[in-house]
Design a protein around this motif. Sequence first.
Motif, PDB file in Angstrom:
ATOM      1  N   ASP A 127       0.866  -1.735  -0.017  1.00 37.83           N
ATOM      2  CA  ASP A 127      -0.187  -0.052   0.009  1.00 37.83           C
ATOM      3  C   ASP A 127       1.256   1.245  -0.091  1.00 37.83           C
ATOM      4  O   ASP A 127       1.733   1.558   1.014  1.00 37.83           O
ATOM      5  CB  ASP A 127      -1.047   0.125   1.584  1.00 37.83           C
ATOM      6  CG  ASP A 127      -1.869   0.773   0.674  1.00 37.83           C
ATOM      7  OD1 ASP A 127      -1.773   1.676   0.369  1.00 37.83           O
ATOM      8  OD2 ASP A 127      -2.587   1.206   1.950  1.00 37.83           O
TER       9      ASP A 127
ATOM     10  N   SER B 265       1.190   5.618  -0.385  1.00 41.67           N
ATOM     11  CA  SER B 265      -0.179   6.562   0.127  1.00 41.67           C
ATOM     12  C   SER B 265      -0.688   7.733  -1.227  1.00 41.67           C
ATOM     13  O   SER B 265      -1.462   8.252  -1.775  1.00 41.67           O
ATOM     14  CB  SER B 265      -0.203   7.310   1.437  1.00 41.67           C
ATOM     15  OG  SER B 265       1.869   7.736   0.952  1.00 41.67           O
TER      16      SER B 265
ATOM     17  N   THR C 269      -0.478   5.934  -4.541  1.00 42.44           N
ATOM     18  CA  THR C 269      -1.768   5.465  -5.592  1.00 42.44           C
ATOM     19  C   THR C 269      -1.817   4.561  -3.778  1.00 42.44           C
ATOM     20  O   THR C 269      -1.607   2.889  -4.326  1.00 42.44           O
ATOM     21  CB  THR C 269      -0.752   4.695  -5.909  1.00 42.44           C
ATOM     22  OG1 THR C 269       0.100   3.898  -5.577  1.00 42.44           O
ATOM     23  CG2 THR C 269      -0.592   5.655  -7.670  1.00 42.44           C
ATOM     24  N   PRO C 270      -3.160   4.322  -3.598  1.00 44.32           N
ATOM     25  CA  PRO C 270      -3.388   3.759  -2.328  1.00 44.32           C
ATOM     26  C   PRO C 270      -4.263   2.078  -2.525  1.00 44.32           C
ATOM     27  O   PRO C 270      -4.985   2.526  -3.662  1.00 44.32           O
ATOM     28  CB  PRO C 270      -4.490   5.208  -1.997  1.00 44.32           C
ATOM     29  CG  PRO C 270      -4.386   5.916  -1.890  1.00 44.32           C
ATOM     30  CD  PRO C 270      -3.175   6.089  -2.888  1.00 44.32           C
TER      31      PRO C 270
ATOM     32  N   ALA D 126      -6.242   0.950  -1.541  1.00 46.18           N
ATOM     33  CA  ALA D 126      -8.224   1.817  -1.297  1.00 46.18           C
ATOM     34  C   ALA D 126      -8.537   1.763  -2.507  1.00 46.18           C
ATOM     35  O   ALA D 126      -9.726   1.846  -2.765  1.00 46.18           O
ATOM     36  CB  ALA D 126      -8.629   2.164   0.244  1.00 46.18           C
ATOM     37  N   ASN D 127      -7.785   2.445  -3.343  1.00 43.77           N
ATOM     38  CA  ASN D 127      -8.458   3.928  -4.529  1.00 43.77           C
ATOM     39  C   ASN D 127      -8.160   2.549  -5.283  1.00 43.77           C
ATOM     40  O   ASN D 127      -8.873   2.817  -6.915  1.00 43.77           O
ATOM     41  CB  ASN D 127      -7.794   4.551  -4.624  1.00 43.77           C
ATOM     42  CG  ASN D 127      -8.555   5.543  -3.423  1.00 43.77           C
ATOM     43  OD1 ASN D 127      -9.474   5.098  -2.960  1.00 43.77           O
ATOM     44  ND2 ASN D 127      -7.361   7.163  -3.808  1.00 43.77           N
ATOM     45  N   GLN D 128      -7.480   1.449  -5.988  1.00 46.11           N
ATOM     46  CA  GLN D 128      -7.482   0.585  -7.022  1.00 46.11           C
ATOM     47  C   GLN D 128      -8.243  -0.677  -6.939  1.00 46.11           C
ATOM     48  O   GLN D 128      -8.926  -1.332  -5.541  1.00 46.11           O
ATOM     49  CB  GLN D 128      -6.070  -0.435  -6.762  1.00 46.11           C
ATOM     50  CG  GLN D 128      -5.026   0.762  -6.778  1.00 46.11           C
ATOM     51  CD  GLN D 128      -3.996   0.006  -7.698  1.00 46.11           C
ATOM     52  OE1 GLN D 128      -3.628  -1.239  -7.592  1.00 46.11           O
ATOM     53  NE2 GLN D 128      -2.413   0.959  -7.834  1.00 46.11           N
ATOM     54  N   LYS D 129      -9.525  -1.002  -7.991  1.00 41.18           N
ATOM     55  CA  LYS D 129     -10.749  -2.198  -7.516  1.00 41.18           C
ATOM     56  C   LYS D 129      -9.975  -3.048  -8.777  1.00 41.18           C
ATOM     57  O   LYS D 129      -9.520  -3.173  -9.566  1.00 41.18           O
ATOM     58  CB  LYS D 129     -11.494  -1.493  -9.151  1.00 41.18           C
ATOM     59  CG  LYS D 129     -12.614  -2.243  -9.151  1.00 41.18           C
ATOM     60  CD  LYS D 129     -13.953  -1.740 -10.195  1.00 41.18           C
ATOM     61  CE  LYS D 129     -14.959  -2.170 -10.490  1.00 41.18           C
ATOM     62  NZ  LYS D 129     -15.751  -1.362 -11.916  1.00 41.18           N
TER      63      LYS D 129
ATOM     64  N   GLU E  79     -14.703   9.149 -17.711  1.00 42.03           N
ATOM     65  CA  GLU E  79     -14.198   8.438 -16.632  1.00 42.03           C
ATOM     66  C   GLU E  79     -12.753   7.972 -17.603  1.00 42.03           C
ATOM     67  O   GLU E  79     -12.781   7.486 -16.811  1.00 42.03           O
ATOM     68  CB  GLU E  79     -15.700   8.482 -15.743  1.00 42.03           C
ATOM     69  CG  GLU E  79     -16.014   8.831 -15.088  1.00 42.03           C
ATOM     70  CD  GLU E  79     -15.457   9.234 -13.737  1.00 42.03           C
ATOM     71  OE1 GLU E  79     -13.541   9.043 -13.777  1.00 42.03           O
ATOM     72  OE2 GLU E  79     -15.553  10.411 -13.137  1.00 42.03           O
TER      73      GLU E  79
ATOM     74  N   TYR F  71      -8.596   7.263 -18.455  1.00 45.93           N
ATOM     75  CA  TYR F  71      -7.443   5.849 -17.892  1.00 45.93           C
ATOM     76  C   TYR F  71      -6.885   5.634 -19.082  1.00 45.93           C
ATOM     77  O   TYR F  71      -5.846   5.062 -18.676  1.00 45.93           O
ATOM     78  CB  TYR F  71      -8.523   4.675 -17.515  1.00 45.93           C
ATOM     79  CG  TYR F  71      -9.287   5.285 -15.738  1.00 45.93           C
ATOM     80  CD1 TYR F  71      -7.964   5.016 -15.201  1.00 45.93           C
ATOM     81  CD2 TYR F  71      -9.871   5.717 -15.903  1.00 45.93           C
ATOM     82  CE1 TYR F  71      -8.399   5.152 -13.519  1.00 45.93           C
ATOM     83  CE2 TYR F  71     -11.309   5.587 -14.366  1.00 45.93           C
ATOM     84  CZ  TYR F  71      -9.909   5.791 -13.091  1.00 45.93           C
ATOM     85  OH  TYR F  71     -10.613   5.809 -12.202  1.00 45.93           O
TER      86      TYR F  71
END
Length: 272
Positions: free
Chosen positions: A60, A62, A64-65, A67-70, A111, A115
Amino acid sequence: MSASEYTFNVASSCTKCSACSHVCPSGIIVMTADGPTLPNAKICIRCGHCVAVCPVGALDLSLTPLANQKPIDATLGIDSERAEQFLRSRRSIRSYRKKEVAAADLTRLLEVAHYAPSGGNTQSVSYVVINKREILGKLSALTLDWITEMSKVNASMRSYSNLISISRETGTDVIFRGAPALVVAVGSRKMPIVRDNARFSLAYAELFAPTLGLGTCWAGFFEMCSSAYNKEVYDLLGLSEEQMVVGALMVGYPKYHFKRLADRNALDLRFL
């Protein structure tokens, strides 16, 4: 968050496979006996590769957290034949239904587009969406005026003079083809690769558009007209002289749907 304020956490589940250090474009992740470390993040480009590649989700960062990756759903993958048909079925749409495109669909389209890869992960492209007929009409007229002026000094532009006649005699929109929306990609004049970044981004948009029932076409004349600073155009778009139009895409619901995959010239290929 600046690179000097980052946190780099490695969970005990880390298998020390070294994948994170191998995929890092900047080569700044160092493997030790205790696992990966990040001594200096000053040249981190925030691509997220290290966090995304970890097979056990132990890393992890910070910047590129995690929690923000799907998570990638492998069941959504498509085989090569379907992928080939999907890519080959892309067409430039120049006939649109008289139906507005919902702002939510345009937002979703962009959106996905944002990417797309960008040089050095600069993510340097922003967008302006025009979906008001009045503004589209003004931009179309300014582009026609530009073609008129350019045809006086540029021989290659004279071949397009018939567009001006068609438009002014019939009222046909030969610039935006009656599309209900226009996506304009914008970047800084000081960034040399921003136009390339826009190409990738808008290519993503035109490929994703059919999944939303939309069709697209590159607005080449408008882009050429707007690449150089044109105060009237830039005022309508709300842009400054430091900014630059680096691409434009018409968007709308296709009036017709293609039933076959068009052919191309034979592939020109050499192996060395």
